[in-house]
Write a protein that holds these residues in place. Structure first.
Motif, PDB file in Angstrom:
ATOM      1  N   GLU A  39      -9.346 -15.917 -66.722  1.00 26.38           N
ATOM      2  CA  GLU A  39     -10.554 -16.720 -66.419  1.00 26.38           C
ATOM      3  C   GLU A  39     -10.958 -17.407 -67.589  1.00 26.38           C
ATOM      4  O   GLU A  39     -11.016 -16.679 -68.718  1.00 26.38           O
ATOM      5  N   TYR A 132     -11.254 -29.697 -48.834  1.00 28.75           N
ATOM      6  CA  TYR A 132     -11.230 -28.503 -49.772  1.00 28.75           C
ATOM      7  C   TYR A 132     -12.767 -28.257 -49.937  1.00 28.75           C
ATOM      8  O   TYR A 132     -13.420 -27.128 -49.559  1.00 28.75           O
ATOM      9  N   MET A 133     -13.427 -29.147 -50.400  1.00 28.41           N
ATOM     10  CA  MET A 133     -14.929 -29.184 -50.556  1.00 28.41           C
ATOM     11  C   MET A 133     -15.588 -28.661 -49.497  1.00 28.41           C
ATOM     12  O   MET A 133     -16.458 -27.710 -49.393  1.00 28.41           O
ATOM     13  N   LYS A 136     -15.228 -24.960 -48.618  1.00 26.87           N
ATOM     14  CA  LYS A 136     -15.812 -24.186 -49.825  1.00 26.87           C
ATOM     15  C   LYS A 136     -17.391 -24.128 -49.526  1.00 26.87           C
ATOM     16  O   LYS A 136     -18.114 -22.871 -49.805  1.00 26.87           O
ATOM     17  N   LEU A 235     -11.560 -30.834 -58.240  1.00 29.51           N
ATOM     18  CA  LEU A 235     -11.689 -29.440 -57.752  1.00 29.51           C
ATOM     19  C   LEU A 235     -11.796 -28.466 -58.722  1.00 29.51           C
ATOM     20  O   LEU A 235     -12.981 -27.457 -58.264  1.00 29.51           O
ATOM     21  N   MET A 236     -11.539 -28.447 -60.169  1.00 32.13           N
ATOM     22  CA  MET A 236     -11.943 -27.426 -60.797  1.00 32.13           C
ATOM     23  C   MET A 236     -13.416 -27.758 -61.428  1.00 32.13           C
ATOM     24  O   MET A 236     -14.063 -26.609 -61.492  1.00 32.13           O
ATOM     25  N   PHE A 238     -15.616 -28.872 -59.347  1.00 34.83           N
ATOM     26  CA  PHE A 238     -16.397 -28.517 -58.322  1.00 34.83           C
ATOM     27  C   PHE A 238     -16.406 -27.008 -58.222  1.00 34.83           C
ATOM     28  O   PHE A 238     -17.329 -26.534 -57.993  1.00 34.83           O
ATOM     29  N   GLU A 239     -15.536 -26.322 -58.515  1.00 32.83           N
ATOM     30  CA  GLU A 239     -15.173 -24.808 -58.457  1.00 32.83           C
ATOM     31  C   GLU A 239     -16.223 -24.098 -59.388  1.00 32.83           C
ATOM     32  O   GLU A 239     -16.913 -23.192 -59.082  1.00 32.83           O
ATOM     33  N   GLN A 240     -16.342 -24.767 -60.698  1.00 34.17           N
ATOM     34  CA  GLN A 240     -17.281 -24.130 -61.543  1.00 34.17           C
ATOM     35  C   GLN A 240     -18.670 -24.415 -61.094  1.00 34.17           C
ATOM     36  O   GLN A 240     -19.426 -23.598 -61.399  1.00 34.17           O
ATOM     37  N   LEU A 242     -19.599 -24.522 -58.096  1.00 32.78           N
ATOM     38  CA  LEU A 242     -20.048 -23.397 -57.245  1.00 32.78           C
ATOM     39  C   LEU A 242     -20.247 -22.332 -57.734  1.00 32.78           C
ATOM     40  O   LEU A 242     -21.075 -21.363 -57.273  1.00 32.78           O
ATOM     41  N   THR A 243     -19.580 -21.917 -58.750  1.00 34.85           N
ATOM     42  CA  THR A 243     -19.713 -20.640 -59.412  1.00 34.85           C
ATOM     43  C   THR A 243     -21.299 -20.394 -59.856  1.00 34.85           C
ATOM     44  O   THR A 243     -21.927 -19.257 -59.701  1.00 34.85           O
TER      45      THR A 243
END
Length: 254
Positions: A39, A132-133, A136, A235-236, A238-240, A242-243
């Motif tokens: 992580e 993907y977005m 999610k 996407l990375m 975007f994922e951050q 979202l977190t």
């Protein structure tokens, strides 16, 4: 990389025995845990998790022999790529990634209970990202329709939220139309005029979306011409975001 390995590095790199406070050992232990789980955490996240200031985290990291937190992250990423043989995106965005991620998380908050859409003008790249977005976002009860239809940008009963644009520099260019700045700009302007908050992900060197977007996420250009990492980098980021968004909701008891 274990907790003991991190502490030993501090002794070796500094040339003399370092003394770690109990708080610094706690920070190192938490950091080692995240590393062992593959992580990658931000300075802000680690500081908040340990209930300390960023400067305290940096001080502990420097005792390990690193120049700073960014130097630590760079070395971890490099070692992971070298040992695994897997190519991972290095620099994700131009500018302060943490700041951009926080701003993007703010935009996700604007999606709540509103009409949102993701512009999918090119099937080679934006469709992959948009699907993907969309999935999610739905996990957080945030709904964004994939569309190329200008009707999505019209005013309706449901309040306008956020319009996401995926503007890859390799997208085919449309013919310029009046003051149109490039591919997708007509749709972007229609969305802006309707009241949408505009978020654009782009690695276009001409920064064609810069003047139109409320938030421009400048995806770093490819370092290797043979490998296109626009999609994983987008996407990375975007994922951050979202977190961050999920953590805020949890903190507010939502």
């Amino acid at each position: 990389m274990s907790n003991e390995t991190l502490r030993k590095r501090g002794h070796v790199e500094s040339g003399h025995v370092q003394t770690f406070t109990r708080l610094e050992e706690y920070i190192i232990r938490e950091l080692a845990h995240h590393i062992s789980q593959n992580e990658e955490v931000s300075l802000t996240f680690l500081a908040e998790e340990c209930h300390v200031s960023k400067s305290t985290v940096i001080k502990a990291v420097k005792k390990l022999g690193y120049q700073g937190f960014d130097d630590l992250v760079h070395n971890i990423r490099f070692n992971a790529q070298t040992s695994s043989g897997v190519l991972l995106p290095g620099k994700l965005v131009e500018g302060d990634c943490e700041e951009i991620v926080c701003k993007l998380a703010d935009r996700l908050r604007l999606c709540e209970g509103r009409r949102n859409f993701i512009f999918t003008g090119d099937r080679r790249t934006s469709d992959v990202v948009a699907r993907y977005m969309s999935r999610k976002l739905a996990m957080f009860d945030l709904f964004a329709t994939m569309s190329t239809d200008y009707a999505m940008a019209r005013r309706e009963v449901l309040e306008c939220g956020t319009a996401f644009f995926i503007l890859h520099r390799e997208l085919p260019r449309r013919a310029a139309h009046e003051q149109d700045a490039g591919y997708g700009m007509g749709m972007l302007r229609s969305a802006r005029d309707a009241g949408f908050d505009i978020v654009a992900f782009s690695d276009d060197p001409d920064r064609r979306a810069a003047q139109e977007a409320d938030l421009l996420v400048r995806i770093s250009p490819n370092e290797d011409e043979d490998v296109d990492l626009f999609v994983p980098k987008t996407l990375m980021v975007f994922e951050q975001a979202l977190t961050h968004y999920a953590q805020r909701r949890s903190a507010n008891g939502e």
